[in-house]
Enzyme design. Structure first.
Site, short mmCIF file in Angstrom:
data_model
loop_
_atom_site.label_atom_id
_atom_site.label_comp_id
_atom_site.label_asym_id
_atom_site.label_seq_id
_atom_site.Cartn_x
_atom_site.Cartn_y
_atom_site.Cartn_z
N ALA A 67 -9.50 2.90 7.92
CA ALA A 67 -10.40 4.06 8.09
C ALA A 67 -9.59 5.22 8.65
O ALA A 67 -8.63 5.02 9.40
CB ALA A 67 -11.52 3.70 9.05
N GLY A 111 -9.33 -1.19 7.46
CA GLY A 111 -10.00 -0.93 6.18
C GLY A 111 -9.04 -1.07 5.00
O GLY A 111 -9.47 -1.30 3.88
N GLU A 114 -9.12 -4.61 4.17
CA GLU A 114 -10.44 -4.85 3.56
C GLU A 114 -10.48 -4.32 2.13
O GLU A 114 -11.04 -4.96 1.23
CB GLU A 114 -11.52 -4.20 4.43
CG GLU A 114 -11.60 -4.85 5.80
CD GLU A 114 -12.51 -4.11 6.77
OE1 GLU A 114 -12.35 -2.89 6.92
OE2 GLU A 114 -13.39 -4.76 7.34
N GLU A 134 -8.54 -3.45 14.36
CA GLU A 134 -9.67 -2.69 14.91
C GLU A 134 -9.89 -2.98 16.39
O GLU A 134 -10.29 -2.10 17.16
CB GLU A 134 -10.96 -3.00 14.14
CG GLU A 134 -11.02 -2.39 12.74
CD GLU A 134 -10.42 -3.29 11.66
OE1 GLU A 134 -9.68 -4.25 11.99
OE2 GLU A 134 -10.69 -3.02 10.47
N1 CO8 Z 1 -6.10 7.26 10.07
C1 CO8 Z 1 -5.66 8.53 10.15
N2 CO8 Z 1 -4.36 8.85 10.30
C2 CO8 Z 1 -3.48 7.83 10.36
C3 CO8 Z 1 -3.87 6.48 10.27
C4 CO8 Z 1 -5.26 6.22 10.11
N3 CO8 Z 1 -5.74 4.96 9.98
N4 CO8 Z 1 -2.78 5.70 10.37
C5 CO8 Z 1 -1.72 6.53 10.49
N5 CO8 Z 1 -2.15 7.81 10.51
C6 CO8 Z 1 -1.36 9.04 10.68
C7 CO8 Z 1 -0.90 9.22 12.12
O1 CO8 Z 1 -1.92 9.79 12.90
C8 CO8 Z 1 0.29 10.12 11.93
O2 CO8 Z 1 -0.17 11.42 11.72
P1 CO8 Z 1 0.60 12.69 12.42
O3 CO8 Z 1 1.96 12.66 11.77
O4 CO8 Z 1 -0.23 13.84 12.02
O5 CO8 Z 1 0.65 12.39 13.88
C9 CO8 Z 1 0.88 9.63 10.61
O6 CO8 Z 1 -0.15 8.90 9.94
C10 CO8 Z 1 2.05 8.69 10.80
O7 CO8 Z 1 1.63 7.67 11.67
P2 CO8 Z 1 2.57 7.10 12.85
O8 CO8 Z 1 3.30 8.22 13.50
O9 CO8 Z 1 1.72 6.24 13.74
O10 CO8 Z 1 3.60 6.24 11.97
P3 CO8 Z 1 4.30 4.85 12.32
O11 CO8 Z 1 5.24 4.61 11.19
O12 CO8 Z 1 4.83 4.84 13.71
O13 CO8 Z 1 3.11 3.75 12.27
C11 CO8 Z 1 1.17 2.67 11.35
C12 CO8 Z 1 2.41 3.54 11.08
C13 CO8 Z 1 1.61 1.25 11.73
C14 CO8 Z 1 0.36 2.65 10.07
C15 CO8 Z 1 0.36 3.28 12.51
O14 CO8 Z 1 0.12 4.66 12.22
C16 CO8 Z 1 -0.97 2.62 12.76
O15 CO8 Z 1 -1.02 1.64 13.43
N6 CO8 Z 1 -2.05 3.22 12.19
C17 CO8 Z 1 -3.40 2.76 12.47
C18 CO8 Z 1 -3.74 1.49 11.77
C19 CO8 Z 1 -5.09 1.03 12.22
O16 CO8 Z 1 -5.35 0.80 13.39
N7 CO8 Z 1 -6.01 0.90 11.25
C20 CO8 Z 1 -7.38 0.51 11.52
C21 CO8 Z 1 -8.23 1.73 11.50
S1 CO8 Z 1 -9.92 1.35 11.92
C22 CO8 Z 1 -10.52 0.69 10.50
O17 CO8 Z 1 -9.88 0.61 9.50
C23 CO8 Z 1 -11.94 0.24 10.57
C24 CO8 Z 1 -12.37 -0.35 9.24
C25 CO8 Z 1 -13.68 0.23 8.90
C26 CO8 Z 1 -13.99 0.08 7.44
C27 CO8 Z 1 -13.33 1.09 6.62
C28 CO8 Z 1 -13.67 0.91 5.19
C29 CO8 Z 1 -13.49 2.10 4.36
#
Ligand code: CO8
Length: 260
Positions: A67, A111, A114, A134
């Protein structure tokens, strides 16, 4: 289709390819991305020249980080509840009768994991990672993680991933049954496209019936599931493609079937 800002859509013979394309946010599921993805799926579903759909992330930023955290952070409970936030993604996939192959070429988190599990067959690159982080954000999986993961890898492994937020590797995902094949990163999409081309060469109505029967196994008990399968199996007897497939096999010499 109107111009697309978050996905790339391509055709290769009878295969429709959708590439998620929001590298700046690891292909996170913004509303725009979901809207465009669902439009593309619908378009391929209604196009008779397409037999199979392949869904993948870009080459560099993996499959999908879940998400959109920025969008979700702005939503109150009441807003999310009243608009059924992100529920349309599951609904959109349920409406697709054609097989969908997911190609996970990096991270598939939250997500994103998923979304991968909404596909019918999963291929992964050796560098792929699957996770439901999550819990680390103070929420729970919201698009099938608690339901599909347990069916794919069993309760203990699913519970472990969901309660710890830890990821599993592509090899672990393959061993657990989440993923059909693991391949080197530079080959995974090529091989998935070959598989898609092979599947797309079979009868379209029979593929749809096979997909429906397999998916119903998750909904029905064994007795009802066997009954449902048997009814669809009998229904294939009424298809031109059934007559053609059997005649082609029985011809002397045997010949390739020409599907309608
Ligand atoms: N949403 C929005 N932006 C994101 C997301 C995300 N899920 N993941 C990464 N980004 C953005 C970061 O904010 C960052 O943006 P900016 O450069 O503007 O600061 C950019 O991508 C790069 O990210 P990082 O600097 O963190 O890059 P890394 O290489 O250090 O790490 C990761 C990459 C491992 C992907 C890390 O960004 C991360 O852990 N992301 C979050 C993953 C996460 O927790 N996902 C779960 C989200 S909640 C969810 O999915 C609920 C499910 C609900 C159902 C959805 C169905 C549609």
């Amino acid at each position: 289709m109107e111009s697309l800002s978050t996905i790339i859509v391509e055709h290769a013979e009878r295969v429709g390819l959708i590439k998620l394309n929001r590298p700046e946010a690891y292909n996170a599921l913004s509303r725009t991305l979901i809207k465009e993805l669902l439009q593309a799926l619908k378009l391929f579903e209604s196009d008779p020249s397409i037999g199979v759909i392949v869904l993948t992330g870009g080459d560099k930023k993996g499959f999908c980080a879940g998400a959109d955290i920025k969008e979700q952070s702005e939503l109150s409970f009441v807003n999310a509840y009243n608009q059924d936030y992100l529920k349309d993604l599951n609904d959109g996939f349920f409406a697709i009768h054609k097989p969908i192959i997911g190609v996970v070429n990096g991270i598939a988190l939250g997500g994103g994991c998923e979304l991968a599990m909404m596909c019918d067959i999963l291929y992964a690159s050796e560098t792929a990672k699957f996770g439901q982080p999550e819990i680390t954000l103070g929420t729970i999986p919201g698009a099938g993680g608690t339901q599909r993961l347990i069916r794919a890898i069993g309760k203990s492994k699913a519970m472990h991933m969901i309660l710890t937020g830890e990821t599993i590797s592509a090899k672990q995902a393959e061993a657990a049954g989440l993923v059909a094949k693991v391949l080197p990163a530079e080959q995974v999409l090529v091989v998935a496209m070959e598989t898609a081309t092979k599947i797309a060469s079979f009868s379209a109505p029979v593929l749809a019936m096979a997909k429906e029967a397999v998916n119903e196994a998750e909904e029905l008990g064994l007795k009802n599931g066997l009954h449902f399968e048997s009814r669809l199996y009998h229904a294939t007897f009424g298809l031109e493609d059934h007559a053609e497939g059997f005649q082609a096999f029985l011809a002397k010499p045997k010949r390739a079937a020409q599907w309608a």
